[in-house]
Design a protein around this motif. Structure first.
Motif, PDB file in Angstrom:
ATOM      1  N   UNK A 139       0.835  -1.197   0.000  1.00 54.74           N
ATOM      2  CA  UNK A 139       0.000   0.000   0.000  1.00 54.74           C
ATOM      3  C   UNK A 139       0.870   1.247   0.000  1.00 54.74           C
ATOM      4  N   UNK A 140       1.936   1.238   0.807  1.00 54.12           N
ATOM      5  CA  UNK A 140       2.825   2.397   0.893  1.00 54.12           C
ATOM      6  C   UNK A 140       4.231   1.926   1.238  1.00 54.12           C
ATOM      7  N   UNK A 141       5.196   2.677   0.735  1.00 55.70           N
ATOM      8  CA  UNK A 141       6.605   2.410   1.056  1.00 55.70           C
ATOM      9  C   UNK A 141       7.299   3.723   1.351  1.00 55.70           C
ATOM     10  N   UNK A 200       5.959   6.683  -1.181  1.00 58.27           N
ATOM     11  CA  UNK A 200       5.151   6.229  -2.318  1.00 58.27           C
ATOM     12  C   UNK A 200       3.914   5.526  -1.789  1.00 58.27           C
ATOM     13  N   UNK A 201       2.800   5.697  -2.496  1.00 62.27           N
ATOM     14  CA  UNK A 201       1.545   5.042  -2.122  1.00 62.27           C
ATOM     15  C   UNK A 201       0.807   4.639  -3.386  1.00 62.27           C
ATOM     16  N   UNK A 202       0.151   3.484  -3.333  1.00 64.63           N
ATOM     17  CA  UNK A 202      -0.659   2.992  -4.449  1.00 64.63           C
ATOM     18  C   UNK A 202      -2.091   2.826  -3.956  1.00 64.63           C
ATOM     19  N   UNK A 238      -8.577   0.513  -0.776  1.00 62.26           N
ATOM     20  CA  UNK A 238      -7.468   0.019   0.053  1.00 62.26           C
ATOM     21  C   UNK A 238      -6.953   1.066   1.026  1.00 62.26           C
ATOM     22  N   UNK A 239      -7.445   2.299   0.929  1.00 60.06           N
ATOM     23  CA  UNK A 239      -7.034   3.307   1.910  1.00 60.06           C
ATOM     24  C   UNK A 239      -7.955   3.318   3.139  1.00 60.06           C
ATOM     25  N   UNK A 240      -8.941   2.446   3.153  1.00 63.37           N
ATOM     26  CA  UNK A 240      -9.812   2.308   4.317  1.00 63.37           C
ATOM     27  C   UNK A 240      -9.283   1.157   5.176  1.00 63.37           C
ATOM     28  N   UNK A 254       5.560   9.825  -4.700  1.00 62.75           N
ATOM     29  CA  UNK A 254       4.751   9.284  -5.805  1.00 62.75           C
ATOM     30  C   UNK A 254       3.464   8.716  -5.236  1.00 62.75           C
ATOM     31  N   UNK A 255       2.356   9.032  -5.909  1.00 58.80           N
ATOM     32  CA  UNK A 255       1.058   8.472  -5.548  1.00 58.80           C
ATOM     33  C   UNK A 255       0.419   7.912  -6.809  1.00 58.80           C
ATOM     34  N   UNK A 256       0.057   6.649  -6.765  1.00 61.24           N
ATOM     35  CA  UNK A 256      -0.675   6.028  -7.867  1.00 61.24           C
ATOM     36  C   UNK A 256      -2.122   5.837  -7.473  1.00 61.24           C
ATOM     37  N   UNK A 257      -3.052   6.062  -8.412  1.00 64.61           N
ATOM     38  CA  UNK A 257      -4.477   5.893  -8.146  1.00 64.61           C
ATOM     39  C   UNK A 257      -5.102   5.086  -9.276  1.00 64.61           C
TER      40      UNK A 257
END
Length: 696
Positions: A96-98, A127-129, A139-141, A166-169
């Motif tokens: 989810x995040x690094x 970074x987050x996806x 997945x952010x819940x 970096x943020x991916x959506x």
């Protein structure tokens, strides 16, 4: 030295030694040995796998910003490398995040009051996806453990900094697949340098604190709503996010499909999305392309651009309200100005506004009724859907479908006033005033009025798109249109004082202009008095059929028209004349037959009757057959059986004549050449007594 004093010194010394040993032990402790415990506790707290995969270290140092005795208290400076947060089981990305590296200093004394105070967190390459499925799972819940009571601990972070992010959506609900890259700017950029000094002064006038500088730059690439998306911009520092009263600076320049948006301004209470105050510039290939992006139902238009002030109250009790104030724009080559408001209320959102224009061009208004302007251009992905459809099979009536499904998504109450409407350089229209109301899928233009050729047009248009099939009614009244202004290029017409007056009331069902006319039922009435007709006039008007007819009837001469009268009945898309006559100085011309608007076919006869002993060039009737797009005109080989049918018709059609008399010189006492003709039409028919049979 007394015994008690020695004991006290021993106790203090022992305690100091223990503290020194404890401090030395903590300082020398290898915190990597605590990682399994920290990872386990953090994973349990967030309901996802959490891991510090790299080195974990703690260094103790005094905080230089502290004063007094607190300056002697050392703060732990914690550094963790290679941190990861696991993803939801259904998500595609492995994590989810690094975070490559995270470091922060923790204030020890507030821990005694159950407050975690961190002055600054520095993040390296976060970074987050983010992912959301069509069923709404995101997945952010996080599924957090429920204790039944709120936590007594309070987290207070003063500032967050990072170098690259970096943020991916990937969002199936929004049809989005975006990648956002965030980088610190070389140095902070003052708000006024980007948004403009006037915009900053406007904010200061309300007593609000001045916006902070821009600190970070960002870029976005991918797809949104299935459309190619690319953009960049700037935002303020993370510290500004913590203060609800501090305006957070934002700036963006984004292209989504054929739509481009540029904004610069502030966001109030950004954590809770409190309010927006932005300078917004918007442009695109068609306003209709804004619907998937905003949910606002707008018509198909030529390319447009606007520039105005957007103020949004996102926490309004009845729903968020967006005000676009004092905007200036262009639609094609037409200018547009005014204020509009979009309110997200119940049962539907509502668009209200008051617009004005100095000059509107008819070619820019054409797409509103499905007529291509020839200037619609934009992204290939939206162009095919939004450009007006061209009629097929050689037909000419507009077939572009009205988007009634969108009519039910919102309500509207918008008025427009325009000083001048340009149809072409020779026929300007003026003083347009229209009031549009859209309520529960029902659209009304009431009133719709404008000046034309020295007269005026008043209309009411009602379209009901609340059901499966669109129904509509149109009422139009034309009064005192002066012929010399309708045909300014015809020299002979400039000598006349003639006028055109008319009324139309028709209703129909269908999802396009062609379909409505193809089912229309109603009446059309028209009077023309004191005019002239000639081949050159037909050529100017672009009427090839009229050119042929006039040449056959009158040759190349200009012929005076005393009166032209039409009373046309429409039933299920078929127009049939009750009366359709032209009284000229040489003859009376009668037109009979039908015009089928459903199939776009003509079947009409034009019958001339000469007056007295005057020489008239044509003795046989003409016919007009074929389609609207390709009519066939010719001369009947033999005269019709009912020679003089036009004159006979004048004596028998009493009711139509009475209806047309209402159009004679309305609102004036001037003598009208149509009066005598219509009075003659009102007289009952006469016929001689039958002759006695011979031989009886």
């Amino acid at each position: 030295m007394t015994r008690s004093r020695k004991i006290a010194i021993g106790i203090v010394g022992g305690a100091a030694l223990l503290v020194a040993i404890l401090v030395a032990a903590i300082a020398a402790f290898d915190w990597n040995r605590a990682k399994p415990y920290i990872n386990e506790r953090a994973s349990a707290a967030i309901g996802r796998p959490f891991a510090i995969n790299g080195d974990l270290s703690v260094e103790w140092a005094r905080e230089p910003d502290e004063g007094g005795w607190r300056a002697w208290v050392p703060w732990p400076h914690i550094v963790a490398n290679d941190i990861s947060v696991g993803n939801a089981p259904w998500a595609k990305a492995p994590q989810f995040a690094t975070l490559k590296r995270g470091e922060f200093s923790l204030a020890p004394l507030p821990l005694l009051r159950q407050r975690v105070v961190i002055r600054r967190i520095q993040l390296t390459e976060p970074a987050a996806d983010l992912e959301r499925l069509a069923d709404g799972r995101a997945n952010w819940e996080f599924t957090l453990p429920e204790t039944g009571e709120p936590s007594p601990w309070v987290l207070d972070i003063n500032e967050i900094g990072f170098d690259k992010g970096r943020v991916g959506l990937v969002d199936e609900v929004l049809k989005a697949d975006l990648t956002v890259l965030v980088d610190p700017l070389g140095k902070p950029v003052p708000f006024a340098d980007v948004a403009g000094a006037a915009f900053e002064a406007q904010g200061e006038g309300g007593g609000a604190p001045s916006p902070r500088d821009y600190v970070f730059g960002w870029k976005v690439d991918g797809k949104y709503k299935g459309l190619a998306t690319k953009g960049e911009g700037k935002v303020g520092g993370m510290l500004a996010l913590q203060d609800a009263k501090q305006p957070f600076p934002v700036q963006a320049d984004v292209a989504i499909g054929g739509t481009r948006a540029s904004v610069a301004g502030t966001l109030t209470d950004p954590v809770n999305l409190g309010a927006l105050d932005l300078r917004l510039k918007l442009s695109g290939a068609s306003m209709a392309q804004l619907y998937p992006l905003t949910g606002v139902t707008l018509p198909d238009t030529p390319p447009y651009s606007t520039d105005g002030h957007l103020v949004a109250r996102l926490h309004n009790p009845g729903g968020a309200v967006f005000d676009y104030k004092g905007f200036n724009g262009k639609v094609g080559n037409s200018d547009l100005h005014g204020d509009i408001t979009f309110a997200l209320g119940m049962p539907r959102p509502k668009l209200t506004g008051k617009l004005s224009s100095k000059q509107l061009r008819m070619e820019d208004l054409g797409p509103l009724i499905g007529v291509p302007s020839g200037k619609v251009a934009g992204a290939e992905t939206d162009k095919a859907k939004d450009a007006p459809a061209k009629p097929k099979g050689g037909k000419v009536l507009p077939t572009q479908a009205f988007r009634t499904d969108r009519w039910r998504d919102m309500d509207a109450d918008v008025s427009l006033d325009a000083g001048r409407i340009v149809h072409d350089s020779k026929l300007p229209l003026s003083d347009l005033s229209v009031h549009l109301v859209l309520q529960d899928g029902k659209l009304a233009l009431e009133p719709l009025r404008f000046g034309m050729a020295g007269g005026n047009i008043n209309a009411t248009i009602r379209l009901d798109g609340s059901g499966a099939a669109l129904t509509g009614r149109v009422d139009i009244s034309a009064r005192r249109l002066r012929l010399k202004q309708l045909f300014p290029s015809t020299a002979a017409m400039q000598k006349t004082l003639g006028e055109l007056n008319g009324d139309m009331a028709v209703s129909g069902a269908g999802n396009s202009v062609a379909a409505l006319l193809g089912t229309a039922t109603g009446d059309v009435k028209m009077l023309v008095n004191d005019g002239v007709i000639s081949r050159s006039l037909m050529e100017i008007a672009g009427l090839n059929v009229g050119n042929y007819v006039v040449s056959k009837l009158f040759g190349d001469d200009e012929v005076k028209i005393n009166c032209g009268a039409a009373d046309l009945q429409m039933k299920n898309g078929v127009m049939t004349p009750r009366v359709f006559v032209f009284d000229t100085e040489n003859a009376l011309i009668s037109i009979t037959g039908t015009a089928d608007f459903k199939n776009e076919k003509l079947d009409m006869d034009i019958t001339p009757d000469s007056k007295g002993f005057r020489i008239f060039s044509l003795r046989s009737p003409l016919y007009v057959r074929g389609t609207f797009g390709s009519p066939d005109v010719g001369v009947h080989v033999l005269p019709l059986a009912a020679r003089g049918a036009g004159m006979v018709a004048l004596g028998v059609l009493l009711t139509p004549a009475a209806g047309l008399l209402a159009l004679v010189a309305p609102s004036t006492t001037d003598e009208n050449a149509c009066g005598p003709l219509l009075e003659q039409m009102r007289k009952p028919p006469k016929a001689p007594a039958p002759a006695s049979a011979k031989g009886k």
